[in-house]
Write a protein that holds these residues in place. Structure first.
Motif, PDB file in Angstrom:
ATOM      1  N   PHE A   1     -29.567   2.727   1.619  1.00 20.05           N
ATOM      2  CA  PHE A   1     -30.939   2.602   2.112  1.00 20.05           C
ATOM      3  C   PHE A   1     -30.924   2.434   3.638  1.00 20.05           C
ATOM      4  O   PHE A   1     -31.703   3.070   4.361  1.00 20.05           O
ATOM      5  CB  PHE A   1     -31.619   1.404   1.454  1.00 20.05           C
ATOM      6  CG  PHE A   1     -33.045   1.176   1.875  1.00 20.05           C
ATOM      7  CD1 PHE A   1     -34.089   1.809   1.223  1.00 20.05           C
ATOM      8  CD2 PHE A   1     -33.340   0.331   2.941  1.00 20.05           C
ATOM      9  CE1 PHE A   1     -35.410   1.603   1.612  1.00 20.05           C
ATOM     10  CE2 PHE A   1     -34.648   0.112   3.342  1.00 20.05           C
ATOM     11  CZ  PHE A   1     -35.690   0.746   2.672  1.00 20.05           C
TER      12      PHE A   1
ATOM     13  N   TYR B   1     -40.322   6.529  -0.282  1.00 21.18           N
ATOM     14  CA  TYR B   1     -40.068   5.291  -1.027  1.00 21.18           C
ATOM     15  C   TYR B   1     -41.340   4.692  -1.607  1.00 21.18           C
ATOM     16  O   TYR B   1     -41.300   4.021  -2.644  1.00 21.18           O
ATOM     17  CB  TYR B   1     -39.318   4.283  -0.155  1.00 21.18           C
ATOM     18  CG  TYR B   1     -37.836   4.551  -0.170  1.00 21.18           C
ATOM     19  CD1 TYR B   1     -37.051   4.154  -1.245  1.00 21.18           C
ATOM     20  CD2 TYR B   1     -37.226   5.272   0.849  1.00 21.18           C
ATOM     21  CE1 TYR B   1     -35.695   4.439  -1.299  1.00 21.18           C
ATOM     22  CE2 TYR B   1     -35.869   5.567   0.813  1.00 21.18           C
ATOM     23  CZ  TYR B   1     -35.111   5.146  -0.271  1.00 21.18           C
ATOM     24  OH  TYR B   1     -33.771   5.449  -0.327  1.00 21.18           O
TER      25      TYR B   1
ATOM     26  N   THR C   1     -34.503  -2.615   9.505  1.00 23.19           N
ATOM     27  CA  THR C   1     -34.459  -2.122   8.123  1.00 23.19           C
ATOM     28  C   THR C   1     -35.193  -3.088   7.200  1.00 23.19           C
ATOM     29  O   THR C   1     -35.915  -2.662   6.293  1.00 23.19           O
ATOM     30  CB  THR C   1     -33.002  -1.954   7.648  1.00 23.19           C
ATOM     31  OG1 THR C   1     -32.271  -1.224   8.627  1.00 23.19           O
ATOM     32  CG2 THR C   1     -32.936  -1.212   6.332  1.00 23.19           C
TER      33      THR C   1
ATOM     34  N   PHE D   1     -38.318  -2.280   4.767  1.00 26.05           N
ATOM     35  CA  PHE D   1     -38.248  -2.583   3.341  1.00 26.05           C
ATOM     36  C   PHE D   1     -39.371  -3.541   2.942  1.00 26.05           C
ATOM     37  O   PHE D   1     -39.919  -3.440   1.834  1.00 26.05           O
ATOM     38  CB  PHE D   1     -36.887  -3.185   2.972  1.00 26.05           C
ATOM     39  CG  PHE D   1     -36.759  -3.502   1.508  1.00 26.05           C
ATOM     40  CD1 PHE D   1     -36.761  -2.484   0.564  1.00 26.05           C
ATOM     41  CD2 PHE D   1     -36.684  -4.815   1.063  1.00 26.05           C
ATOM     42  CE1 PHE D   1     -36.675  -2.767  -0.798  1.00 26.05           C
ATOM     43  CE2 PHE D   1     -36.593  -5.110  -0.286  1.00 26.05           C
ATOM     44  CZ  PHE D   1     -36.589  -4.073  -1.212  1.00 26.05           C
TER      45      PHE D   1
END
Length: 444
Positions: free
Chosen positions: A183, A203, A223, A227
């Motif tokens: 990811f 996603y 990141t 997320f």
């Protein structure tokens, strides 16, 4: 009819059709801009709204507009900055979805299914919750499902089993499994190629997202931010999230607090080391499937001496099979001893704060997550303080390191806990016996 008049009539109908939360989130922010001939233009806050309306509500808006206006209208969305998006035709949508489905790969391994995942006391809660999720992804209280435990206890196996079962029961759902490291690599690549929006949209289209080893995102701030937005979107839309980690959320270092909070929204389930009975069941199941002939005596010996994880158990069987096949050796106790000596590291391992904490939790029948929490329940507090005391006595860790290992406590809390344990050992015989028993277990 003026655009705002037409739209207000539509809003009254939407309010009766959709839930209040959907109405406030997706319909109230829309602003009618223009209505002439056969075109109706709606202003939307962002490209994200366009994607959501296209996927979830475009048909409904089109239907209501037609009913109120008395004719079929061409619907156009316009972002506040000025970009216009004509509504896609049904044929375009179907073609797009067909291509997307052909290209989509769930990355699941069919070996990791529920029939090959042996159930025992160490994983019963996690397995039961996982099966429930697979039957109704996104509709159980277990969202997200956060599985944690040391390496080799079956976290990946169970996570993929959930994905495979969900895909079997709901073929139309987009189920995706990947490691957190992949990811991160994908996100970095998308950023470098200025494709962050495509990355996000992809996603946000997943129905069941399974991310393995989420702890590897620690310290990767950007990141984690991305997320976080994906997590929020999927959770809000009733999509299922499944995460695995080698530590409980409360013990994860380098993670944003807002992410850790969300990890605990659903079910945090620990998968512990398999007990003796489960180790035997795993061995017998694999022996049966591989067509091996191994006596119960040898099976018991392996189960008693290979205790840490499932991978080591399977490694021993693979080695035994190799000896039997290529060296034509009989699988007996002598061979099993030789193989175990080569496969399993039998050197005494240096104690760590985490190891001591886990042993204390097992001894008192408490989950690690509970001991790491802020709970002031007496049995939890006692276990936490004993873990700190034993860590100070039996490791070279600093007070700060000990504090981090039991839920980010400061060094003053560690010192206080050690003092409390010393006092209780002087006044409470049962308490002292428990501490001494734990010391004996830890010293092996």
């Amino acid at each position: 009819m003026e655009p705002i008049e037409l739209w207000n009539k539509c809003l009254k109908m939407f309010k009766d059709i959709v839930t209040e939360s959907h109405y406030k989130t997706w319909f109230e922010p829309l602003v009618p801009l223009k209505y002439e001939k056969d075109e109706f233009i709606l202003q939307i806050p962002s490209e994200y709204y366009y994607e959501m309306l296209e996927e979830k509500f475009s048909d409904l808006i089109h239907l209501v507009l037609g009913k109120v206006s008395g004719k079929e209208l061409r619907l156009i969305y316009k972002i506040q900055e000025g970009t216009a998006y004509p509504e896609k035709s049904k044929e375009e949508k179907q073609a797009r979805d067909a291509v997307a489905e052909q290209e989509f790969d769930s990355q699941l391994n069919s070996i990791y299914n529920f029939s090959t995942f042996m159930e025992g006391a160490s994983n019963q809660l996690a397995r039961s919750a996982g099966f429930s999720i697979a039957s109704e992804p996104g509709k159980t209280p277990f969202n997200p499902l956060f599985l944690y435990g040391q390496s080799g206890v079956g976290k990946t196996h169970l996570a993929q089993a959930i994905g495979l079962k969900a895909k079997q029961l709901f073929p139309e759902k987009r189920v995706l499994y990947l490691s957190a490291n992949l990811f991160y690599i994908q996100y970095t690549d998308a950023t470098l190629k200025n494709k962050s929006t495509d990355f996000l949209n992809f996603y946000q289209s997943i129905d069941v997202l399974i991310i393995d080893d989420i702890q590897t995102l620690a310290t990767k701030a950007k990141t984690q931010q991305t997320f976080f937005h994906i997590f929020n979107h999927l959770h809000q839309m009733g999509k299922q999230l499944i995460l695995t980690s080698d530590k409980a959320p409360a013990a994860l270092q380098g993670m944003e607090e807002r992410l850790l909070t969300r990890f605990k929204w659903g079910l945090v389930a620990e998968i512990k080391k398999p007990d003796f009975e489960l180790r035997k069941a795993i061995l017998k199941n694999k022996i049966y499937k591989d067509g091996l002939d191994i006596s119960d005596e040898v099976v018991d010996f392996i189960a008693k001496n290979v205790v840490d994880n499932v991978r080591d158990l399977e490694g021993v069987l693979v080695s035994l099979m190799a000896h039997a096949t290529f060296a034509n050796e009989e699988i007996n106790l002598e061979l099993a001893e030789k193989v175990i000596a080569n496969v399993v590291d039998q050197k005494p391992q240096e104690l760590s704060v985490e190891k001591i904490r886990d042993v204390v939790c097992d001894y008192f029948g408490l989950s690690v997550d509970k001991v790491l929490s802020k709970s002031r329940v007496r049995e939890v507090t006692n276990a936490r303080q004993i873990a700190m005391y034993l860590s100070k006595q039996m490791t070279k860790s600093s007070l700060s390191e000990i504090g981090r290992g039991v839920g980010n406590r400061d060094h003053a809390t560690v010192l206080h806990s050690c003092s409390v344990v010393n006092d209780l050992m002087d006044t409470d015989k049962e308490f002292k016996r428990n501490v001494q028993a734990l010391e004996q277990i830890l010293r092996g």
